[in-house]
Design an enzyme around this catalytic site. Structure first.
Site, PDB file in Angstrom:
ATOM      1  N   GLY A 150      -5.034   9.255  12.659  1.00 26.47           N
ATOM      2  CA  GLY A 150      -4.385  10.343  11.943  1.00 26.47           C
ATOM      3  C   GLY A 150      -3.137   9.897  11.220  1.00 26.47           C
ATOM      4  N   SER A 152       0.294   9.110  10.853  1.00 27.20           N
ATOM      5  CA  SER A 152       1.342   8.928  11.863  1.00 27.20           C
ATOM      6  C   SER A 152       2.095   7.624  11.647  1.00 27.20           C
ATOM      7  CB  SER A 152       0.716   8.917  13.262  1.00 27.20           C
ATOM      8  OG  SER A 152      -0.397   8.039  13.299  1.00 27.20           O
ATOM      9  N   LYS A 205      -7.996   4.075   3.660  1.00 26.51           N
ATOM     10  CA  LYS A 205      -6.732   4.646   3.164  1.00 26.51           C
ATOM     11  C   LYS A 205      -5.668   3.561   3.027  1.00 26.51           C
ATOM     12  CE  LYS A 205      -4.408   4.592   7.252  1.00 26.51           C
ATOM     13  NZ  LYS A 205      -3.008   4.205   7.569  1.00 26.51           N
ATOM     14  N   SER A 268       5.507   3.176   4.969  1.00 29.01           N
ATOM     15  CA  SER A 268       4.181   2.570   4.857  1.00 29.01           C
ATOM     16  C   SER A 268       4.260   1.103   4.452  1.00 29.01           C
ATOM     17  CB  SER A 268       3.349   3.338   3.824  1.00 29.01           C
ATOM     18  OG  SER A 268       2.165   2.634   3.514  1.00 29.01           O
ATOM     19  N   ARG A 269       3.738   0.232   5.301  1.00 27.50           N
ATOM     20  CA  ARG A 269       3.729  -1.200   4.991  1.00 27.50           C
ATOM     21  C   ARG A 269       2.724  -1.519   3.884  1.00 27.50           C
ATOM     22  NH1 ARG A 269       2.984  -3.087  11.112  1.00 27.50           N
ATOM     23  NH2 ARG A 269       1.657  -1.254  10.955  1.00 27.50           N
ATOM     24  N   GLU A 294      -2.568  -3.734   7.107  1.00 29.14           N
ATOM     25  CA  GLU A 294      -3.995  -3.742   7.385  1.00 29.14           C
ATOM     26  C   GLU A 294      -4.818  -3.663   6.101  1.00 29.14           C
ATOM     27  OE1 GLU A 294      -5.754  -4.360   9.978  1.00 29.14           O
ATOM     28  OE2 GLU A 294      -4.085  -4.570  11.365  1.00 29.14           O
TER      29      GLU A 294
END
Length: 350
Positions: A150, A152, A205, A268-269, A294
């Protein structure tokens, strides 16, 4: 007649990165929870300072949370005659095969082979293009498993800020146990039986978020970002349905919700990597600076899986061209813009 008391729940979170630590802290507020770190020195430091200085600096961890640098000891925490139990795998996809291999040997020896297992990693395995449930099915064929996913960011969860997650599994018992472990206070847990859809959404995503970061790094505007998010959602849905997912899953928390967070959030990486590339930095230099994402790790595997399923993923293909083939970001953007016009839904009206 008196209602029997509910059984207690014991939780072992394996992996002391930011997300594993945040979830272990959340579970420990209601249940007996232990956090296992592969590095015993890290486990000892967390126990002494009540802080994960490596991954969540400045955030105090609950006094009730236990720590261990010994995997057997962490698993033995689950052995209690009057308690239900849950294992949470808080490692990235790259570490899932190895950890599952260890569990396949240790759980039977400890009498814990029937313990339900939920994982939090998102992505396709780089070398095999497998989703996490496919890794689990091969390494632990008899295990009851599911994904917890989700929109997060770990730091916000660790601070106790509101968040909504989804647990996905074919097992109603696992869904109920995972909900018991984490639902409460500022953390809400919803249930789903669509494990494939939840995993595909969590994987793709990240790739779309890299694309959105590149877009913003090139200063292409918010219109362009909105288009990428929307068409990225279409890519996620197409691939998911081809792999057996339900289309409606991608309109939920683990599809649209997670995509919006990862594509726009400052923490967000994946977006950060895209921003750096859009600004002209080389991927090798970005990764050498310590940023891990990722979306970079799994982009080629996602594209490989899509091609095997005969599914078009133009944004993912463009991201791979920029990351791994030396294509200039604006050249990749121009190629996307030059694609033929088509109906948005993919089906011409009758």
């Amino acid at each position: 007649m008196a209602t029997p008391a509910a059984r207690s729940l014991r939780v072992a979170v394996l992996g002391a990165g930011s997300w594993g630590t945040a979830l272990a802290a959340a579970a420990s507020r209601r249940h007996a929870a232990v956090l296992w770190a592969r590095d015993p020195a890290q486990a000892a430091a967390m126990a002494a300072t009540r802080e994960n200085a490596r991954y969540l600096p400045g955030i105090a961890l609950p006094q009730a949370l236990e720590f261990s640098g010994d995997l057997d000891a962490a698993l033995l925490h689950l052995r209690h005659a009057d308690a239900d139990r849950l294992i949470v795998l808080g490692v990235p996809v790259a570490g899932l095969t190895a950890l599952c291999g260890e569990l396949s040997r240790r759980l039977p020896a400890l009498g814990l082979e029937d313990t339900p297992i939920v994982w939090t990693c998102k992505g396709f395995e780089a070398d095999t293009a497998r989703l996490p449930h496919e890794i689990m099915r091969q390494a632990l064929p008899g295990a009851t498993g599911g994904a917890l996913s989700g929109p997060s960011f770990a730091r916000e969860v660790a601070r106790g800020l509101p968040v909504a997650l989804t647990v996905a599994s074919a097992s109603a018992a696992l869904r109920e146990t995972t909900t018991r472990a984490f639902h409460g206070g500022a953390l809400r847990v919803y249930a789903s039986a669509d494990l494939v859809g939840v995993e595909v959404g969590g994987a793709l995503k990240n790739v779309i978020a890299v694309a959105c970061g590149i877009c913003d790094g090139l200063a292409l505007g918010t219109n362009a970002r909105a288009a990428l998010i929307t068409r990225g959602l279409a890519e996620m849905t197409r691939l998911g349905v081809a792999l057996g997912a339900q289309a409606e899953t991608f309109a939920g928390l683990t599809g649209l919700g997670d995509l919006v967070l990862t594509a726009t959030g400052e923490l967000s990486r994946n977006r950060k990597v895209g921003l750096e590339i859009g600004a002209g930095r080389k991927l090798a230099d970005i990764l050498a600076s310590g940023i891990t994402a990722e979306g970079v790790r799994c982009a080629r595997a996602a594209l490989e899986r899509a091609r095997a399923a005969r599914v078009e993923l133009p944004i993912t293909e463009a991201v791979c061209a920029v990351l791994f083939e030396g294509v200039a970001p604006m050249t990749a953007v121009s190629a996307l813009l030059a694609r033929d016009a088509r109906y948005e839904s993919g089906n011409a009206p009758g």
